[in-house]
Design a protein around this motif. Structure first.
Motif, PDB file in Angstrom:
ATOM      1  N   TRP A  71       1.029  -1.493   0.122  1.00  0.00           N
ATOM      2  CA  TRP A  71      -0.154   0.121   0.023  1.00  0.00           C
ATOM      3  C   TRP A  71       1.138   1.262   0.260  1.00  0.00           C
ATOM      4  CZ3 TRP A  71      -4.849  -0.223  -1.092  1.00  0.00           C
ATOM      5  CH2 TRP A  71      -5.633  -1.858  -1.230  1.00  0.00           C
ATOM      6  N   ILE A  72       1.503   0.574   0.802  1.00  0.00           N
ATOM      7  CA  ILE A  72       2.803   2.454   0.445  1.00  0.00           C
ATOM      8  C   ILE A  72       3.477   2.476  -0.258  1.00  0.00           C
ATOM      9  CG2 ILE A  72       5.157   3.031   2.024  1.00  0.00           C
ATOM     10  CD1 ILE A  72       4.425   1.615   4.173  1.00  0.00           C
ATOM     11  N   ALA A  73       3.843   1.382  -1.106  1.00  0.00           N
ATOM     12  CA  ALA A  73       4.746   1.487  -3.038  1.00  0.00           C
ATOM     13  C   ALA A  73       3.292   2.396  -3.403  1.00  0.00           C
ATOM     14  CB  ALA A  73       5.292   0.103  -3.037  1.00  0.00           C
ATOM     15  N   PHE A  74       2.030   1.619  -3.511  1.00  0.00           N
ATOM     16  CA  PHE A  74       1.208   2.066  -4.642  1.00  0.00           C
ATOM     17  C   PHE A  74       1.056   3.421  -4.827  1.00  0.00           C
ATOM     18  CE2 PHE A  74      -2.967   2.170  -5.109  1.00  0.00           C
ATOM     19  CZ  PHE A  74      -3.593   2.461  -6.571  1.00  0.00           C
ATOM     20  N   GLY A  75       1.026   4.006  -3.480  1.00  0.00           N
ATOM     21  CA  GLY A  75       0.552   4.990  -2.594  1.00  0.00           C
ATOM     22  C   GLY A  75       1.517   6.039  -3.269  1.00  0.00           C
ATOM     23  N   LEU A  76       2.801   5.717  -2.736  1.00  0.00           N
ATOM     24  CA  LEU A  76       3.419   7.059  -3.680  1.00  0.00           C
ATOM     25  C   LEU A  76       4.338   6.849  -5.187  1.00  0.00           C
ATOM     26  CD1 LEU A  76       6.435   6.299  -0.744  1.00  0.00           C
ATOM     27  CD2 LEU A  76       4.944   8.436  -1.330  1.00  0.00           C
ATOM     28  N   LEU A  77       3.902   5.731  -5.452  1.00  0.00           N
ATOM     29  CA  LEU A  77       3.828   5.567  -7.081  1.00  0.00           C
ATOM     30  C   LEU A  77       2.672   6.148  -7.742  1.00  0.00           C
ATOM     31  CD1 LEU A  77       5.615   2.418  -7.749  1.00  0.00           C
ATOM     32  CD2 LEU A  77       6.923   4.361  -7.248  1.00  0.00           C
ATOM     33  N   ALA A  78       1.382   5.993  -7.269  1.00  0.00           N
ATOM     34  CA  ALA A  78       0.412   6.501  -8.182  1.00  0.00           C
ATOM     35  C   ALA A  78       0.575   8.088  -8.147  1.00  0.00           C
ATOM     36  CB  ALA A  78      -0.657   5.601  -7.311  1.00  0.00           C
ATOM     37  N   ALA A 170       3.874   8.801 -20.740  1.00  0.00           N
ATOM     38  CA  ALA A 170       4.011   7.835 -20.686  1.00  0.00           C
ATOM     39  C   ALA A 170       5.168   7.248 -19.469  1.00  0.00           C
ATOM     40  CB  ALA A 170       5.129   7.408 -22.203  1.00  0.00           C
ATOM     41  N   GLY A 171       6.015   7.649 -18.758  1.00  0.00           N
ATOM     42  CA  GLY A 171       6.168   8.312 -17.534  1.00  0.00           C
ATOM     43  C   GLY A 171       5.073   7.570 -16.528  1.00  0.00           C
ATOM     44  N   GLY A 172       3.806   9.301 -16.451  1.00  0.00           N
ATOM     45  CA  GLY A 172       3.549   8.767 -15.144  1.00  0.00           C
ATOM     46  C   GLY A 172       1.924   7.548 -14.990  1.00  0.00           C
ATOM     47  N   VAL A 173       2.285   7.200 -16.155  1.00  0.00           N
ATOM     48  CA  VAL A 173       1.310   6.128 -16.765  1.00  0.00           C
ATOM     49  C   VAL A 173       2.901   4.738 -15.979  1.00  0.00           C
ATOM     50  CG1 VAL A 173       0.432   4.131 -18.201  1.00  0.00           C
ATOM     51  CG2 VAL A 173      -0.249   5.996 -18.914  1.00  0.00           C
ATOM     52  N   VAL A 174       3.371   4.973 -16.573  1.00  0.00           N
ATOM     53  CA  VAL A 174       5.183   3.964 -16.158  1.00  0.00           C
ATOM     54  C   VAL A 174       4.189   3.364 -14.485  1.00  0.00           C
ATOM     55  CG1 VAL A 174       6.965   3.118 -15.532  1.00  0.00           C
ATOM     56  CG2 VAL A 174       5.826   3.786 -18.209  1.00  0.00           C
ATOM     57  N   LEU A 175       4.588   5.450 -13.990  1.00  0.00           N
ATOM     58  CA  LEU A 175       4.771   4.825 -12.293  1.00  0.00           C
ATOM     59  C   LEU A 175       3.423   3.596 -11.859  1.00  0.00           C
ATOM     60  CD1 LEU A 175       6.419   8.226 -11.744  1.00  0.00           C
ATOM     61  CD2 LEU A 175       7.274   5.781 -11.662  1.00  0.00           C
ATOM     62  N   GLY A 179       2.888   0.816  -9.325  1.00  0.00           N
ATOM     63  CA  GLY A 179       1.977   0.424  -8.161  1.00  0.00           C
ATOM     64  C   GLY A 179       1.561  -0.151  -7.699  1.00  0.00           C
ATOM     65  N   THR A 180       0.661  -0.299  -9.372  1.00  0.00           N
ATOM     66  CA  THR A 180      -0.856  -1.250  -9.407  1.00  0.00           C
ATOM     67  C   THR A 180      -0.191  -2.803  -9.311  1.00  0.00           C
ATOM     68  OG1 THR A 180      -1.926   0.624 -10.845  1.00  0.00           O
ATOM     69  CG2 THR A 180      -2.574  -1.679 -10.306  1.00  0.00           C
ATOM     70  N   LYS A 181       0.770  -2.756 -10.273  1.00  0.00           N
ATOM     71  CA  LYS A 181       1.451  -3.787  -9.838  1.00  0.00           C
ATOM     72  C   LYS A 181       2.092  -5.064  -8.329  1.00  0.00           C
ATOM     73  CE  LYS A 181       5.357  -6.698 -11.975  1.00  0.00           C
ATOM     74  NZ  LYS A 181       6.499  -6.193 -11.086  1.00  0.00           N
ATOM     75  N   ILE A 182       2.558  -3.556  -7.738  1.00  0.00           N
ATOM     76  CA  ILE A 182       2.991  -3.678  -6.821  1.00  0.00           C
ATOM     77  C   ILE A 182       2.099  -4.298  -5.726  1.00  0.00           C
ATOM     78  CG2 ILE A 182       4.043  -3.369  -4.716  1.00  0.00           C
ATOM     79  CD1 ILE A 182       5.954  -1.203  -6.587  1.00  0.00           C
ATOM     80  N   LEU A 183       1.115  -3.803  -5.247  1.00  0.00           N
ATOM     81  CA  LEU A 183      -0.677  -4.006  -5.105  1.00  0.00           C
ATOM     82  C   LEU A 183      -1.311  -4.618  -5.769  1.00  0.00           C
ATOM     83  CD1 LEU A 183      -2.157  -2.731  -2.701  1.00  0.00           C
ATOM     84  CD2 LEU A 183      -3.252  -1.161  -5.270  1.00  0.00           C
ATOM     85  N   LEU A 184      -0.953  -5.530  -6.331  1.00  0.00           N
ATOM     86  CA  LEU A 184      -1.969  -6.339  -7.228  1.00  0.00           C
ATOM     87  C   LEU A 184      -1.181  -7.653  -7.019  1.00  0.00           C
ATOM     88  CD1 LEU A 184      -3.286  -5.059 -10.638  1.00  0.00           C
ATOM     89  CD2 LEU A 184      -4.288  -5.770  -8.049  1.00  0.00           C
ATOM     90  N   LEU A 187      -1.656  -8.313  -3.211  1.00  0.00           N
ATOM     91  CA  LEU A 187      -2.623  -8.484  -3.240  1.00  0.00           C
ATOM     92  C   LEU A 187      -3.761 -10.522  -2.874  1.00  0.00           C
ATOM     93  CD1 LEU A 187      -4.793  -5.393  -2.952  1.00  0.00           C
ATOM     94  CD2 LEU A 187      -4.016  -6.759  -1.385  1.00  0.00           C
ATOM     95  N   GLY A 188      -2.202 -10.645  -4.473  1.00  0.00           N
ATOM     96  CA  GLY A 188      -2.642 -11.848  -4.781  1.00  0.00           C
ATOM     97  C   GLY A 188      -3.451 -12.284  -5.601  1.00  0.00           C
ATOM     98  N   ILE A 189      -3.444 -11.458  -6.551  1.00  0.00           N
ATOM     99  CA  ILE A 189      -4.966 -11.090  -8.166  1.00  0.00           C
ATOM    100  C   ILE A 189      -4.131 -11.524  -8.616  1.00  0.00           C
ATOM    101  CG2 ILE A 189      -6.275  -9.313  -9.064  1.00  0.00           C
ATOM    102  CD1 ILE A 189      -6.904  -8.244  -6.275  1.00  0.00           C
ATOM    103  N   LEU A 190      -3.040 -10.531  -8.922  1.00  0.00           N
ATOM    104  CA  LEU A 190      -1.967 -10.921 -10.373  1.00  0.00           C
ATOM    105  C   LEU A 190      -0.497 -11.477  -8.759  1.00  0.00           C
ATOM    106  CD1 LEU A 190      -0.923 -10.425 -12.846  1.00  0.00           C
ATOM    107  CD2 LEU A 190       0.242  -8.059 -11.624  1.00  0.00           C
ATOM    108  N   ALA A 191      -0.234 -13.097 -10.113  1.00  0.00           N
ATOM    109  CA  ALA A 191       0.351 -13.929  -9.434  1.00  0.00           C
ATOM    110  C   ALA A 191       1.690 -13.396 -10.810  1.00  0.00           C
ATOM    111  CB  ALA A 191       0.540 -15.145  -9.434  1.00  0.00           C
ATOM    112  N   LEU A 192       3.439 -12.891 -10.828  1.00  0.00           N
ATOM    113  CA  LEU A 192       4.010 -13.452 -11.744  1.00  0.00           C
ATOM    114  C   LEU A 192       5.178 -13.594 -10.865  1.00  0.00           C
ATOM    115  CD1 LEU A 192       4.011  -9.459 -12.888  1.00  0.00           C
ATOM    116  CD2 LEU A 192       3.358 -11.659 -13.756  1.00  0.00           C
TER     117      LEU A 192
END
Length: 192
Positions: A71-78, A170-175, A179-184, A187-192
């Motif tokens: 949540w911290i990583a997502f919040g800062l990057l978003a 592009a830079g804003g979208v990437v950030l 953040g969304t990838k880290i969050l997902l 949360l176990g929604i995305l597994a890579l």
């Protein structure tokens, strides 16, 4: 844990810093090696410091940090990515999120370095439970991130000077996506 495994962990941890460094390089009209070194030092330094901090904290605070690190990583990057997008769409073409004077915003750089190294803190906590040479681990993670961040700035610069507004978008979208990838993932929604 062997050197090869530690190196793979170092590369994996440094991918977010690489992507953000590309975004920082997009803002450079000419490649400023001094700024590139500062960016790489911030990312490499924080990426090396966080596992050391996590290792030192060990199990004492694991149950408090692990549930919210994503949540911290997502919040800062978003927040930072959202600001880049806002600036790209709401300011004059001459005033994108890239500073006009070409200076680095050190507060933003610290926030980005923290946001991209939160996962390294969690890795450091796991190092406390394993028989890992913490000095080798921290050095390898920091050095790998430093090198990849330096390369990222150069790659971003190569493509950013011609497409400044698109690059800011592009830079804003990437950030935001990082953040969304880290969050997902957490949360176990995305597994890579």
């Amino acid at each position: 844990m062997g050197f090869a495994e530690l190196f793979l962990i170092a590369v994996g941890l440094s991918m977010d810093a690489f992507a953000v460094s590309v975004c920082k390089g997009l803002c450079m009209k000419r490649l400023d090696m001094r700024q590139a070194l500062v960016i790489a030092l911030f990312f490499g330094g924080f990426q090396g410091l966080m596992p050391l901090l996590g290792w030192a904290l060990g199990t004492q605070f694991e149950r408090y940090i692990t549930p919210v690190d994503h949540w911290i990583a997502f919040g800062l990057l978003a927040l930072i990515g959202g600001k880049m997008l806002w600036d790209a769409f709401h300011e004059d073409d001459d005033e994108l999120s890239c500073p006009a004077d070409g200076r680095l915003d050190l507060r933003e750089l610290v926030m980005l370095a923290i946001a991209t190294s939160i996962d390294a803190l969690a890795v450091g906590i796991t190092f406390a439970f394993l028989r890992v040479d913490i000095a080798l681990s921290v050095g390898l993670i920091g050095a790998t991130t430093f090198v990849l961040a330096l390369v990222g700035v150069a790659v971003g610069h190569r493509f950013g000077a011609r497409y400044e507004k698109a690059a800011a978008i592009a830079g804003g979208v990437v950030l935001v996506l990082i953040g969304t990838k880290i969050l997902l993932e957490h949360l176990g929604i995305l597994a890579l």
